[in-house]
Write an enzyme that holds these catalytic residues in place. Sequence first.
Site, PDB file in Angstrom:
ATOM      1  CE1 TYR A  24      -3.339  -2.638  -0.062  1.00 39.67           C
ATOM      2  CE2 TYR A  24      -3.974  -2.079   2.174  1.00 39.67           C
ATOM      3  CZ  TYR A  24      -4.168  -2.816   1.024  1.00 39.67           C
ATOM      4  OH  TYR A  24      -5.203  -3.717   0.964  1.00 39.67           O
ATOM      5  CE  LYS A  42       2.972 -18.022   0.866  1.00 39.65           C
ATOM      6  NZ  LYS A  42       2.337 -19.303   1.166  1.00 39.65           N
ATOM      7  CG  ASP A  81      -0.216 -19.906   2.796  1.00 40.56           C
ATOM      8  OD1 ASP A  81       0.406 -19.754   3.870  1.00 40.56           O
ATOM      9  OD2 ASP A  81       0.256 -20.529   1.831  1.00 40.56           O
ATOM     10  CG  ASP A  84      -7.203  -4.187   4.118  1.00 39.31           C
ATOM     11  OD1 ASP A  84      -8.217  -4.105   4.820  1.00 39.31           O
ATOM     12  OD2 ASP A  84      -7.089  -3.627   3.012  1.00 39.31           O
ATOM     13  CG  ASP A  94     -12.321  -6.768   5.739  1.00 42.26           C
ATOM     14  OD1 ASP A  94     -11.978  -5.988   6.651  1.00 42.26           O
ATOM     15  OD2 ASP A  94     -12.954  -6.412   4.734  1.00 42.26           O
TER      16      ASP A  94
END
Length: 327
Positions: free
Chosen positions: A120, A168, A200, A224, A228
């Site tokens: 981002y 990751k 993951d 993010d 959610d």
Amino acid sequence: MSERIAVIEGDGIGQEVIPAAIDVLESLDLDFEFVEGEAGDAVKEATGEALPQSTYDLAADADATLFGAAGETAADVILPLRDAVDSFVNIRPAKAYPGVDAVRPETDLVFLRENTEGVYSGHEDDLSDDLSTLTRVVTTSASEKLAHFACDYVEDSDDHDDFSVVHKANVMRKTDGRFRDAVVGVAEEQGVDTDEVLMDAFATHVCLDPEQFDVIVCPNLAGDVLSDLAAGLVGGLGLLPSANIGDDNALFEPVHGTAPDIAGQGIANPTATILSAALMLDHLGYTEEADRVETAVESVLAEGPRTGDLGGDADTDEVTAAIVDRL
Ligand code: ATP
Ligand code: MG
């Protein structure tokens, strides 16, 4: 000493849930001065700017900001506002409350998401008709800053004493490797226990057994998406608060957006914004008041009245009044 709170309703249900949170704060009789600023789609329509300089300055100079939501202009509003308060971490608790229909009622998580870099950071390019690229930025300094915050967070808390680092680094060896090394290094120095989970695998494990996790420290995009996902486990967007914390300033906002499908009807669930106000109280040192607000919210969620998203038929004002009443 009076605190100056910038209040930015924005668009859609922001204009309904922010006044609800202000009602709750006012009922506590603290020495807060609320100063309103405008931002969002309506202001852009009227002035050409989604975030007027005066609103940016208001947030930058305030002791804290309470923000609702912005519609189409969300990125033009919230990214600069997070910058105005110089926020380096986004706190997103995801907790299931008794009385709310949740996929995983045992969920009680806190995400500490890096809030300034990763994918981002805005470095995207179109290199040809066929090719676009994105530069992922990870610095040791921002990762260590997040890690110091996370260590202090679990050390100061009665409910938490360690955290999971979600990354990751097995694939993104340089960027997430740097993030992982920095975070784990700081935790070792501060004597805080950590474990590592690949992002993951985390997505699967948190759905199957959320109780094995507690505080999760992660890079920007992972935080993010995974927070959610956790919102889905606890019964929906109307409940989730968030805090953007900087060194000398902070901004508090519900995780949800403007909810255009229900805006203007007075039926939005004010819980996420009222819990965001509770995070603000805690941040400003009003720990006891923060606990009282959370307890009042908890009791109303358990006993009603409830808004439509939670299966009830109460409107925003009735739920807010019930929370104020419990206080
Ligand atoms: P935006 O682009 O502003 O994010 P959106 O269409 O994505 O808007 P959200 O605000 O993210 O809408 O909400 C997604 C869904 O969740 C909508 O159906 C909305 O009505 C519902 N929802 C979100 N927040 C609330 C709330 N506080 N109370 C009730 N329902 C909500
Ligand atoms: Mg949305």
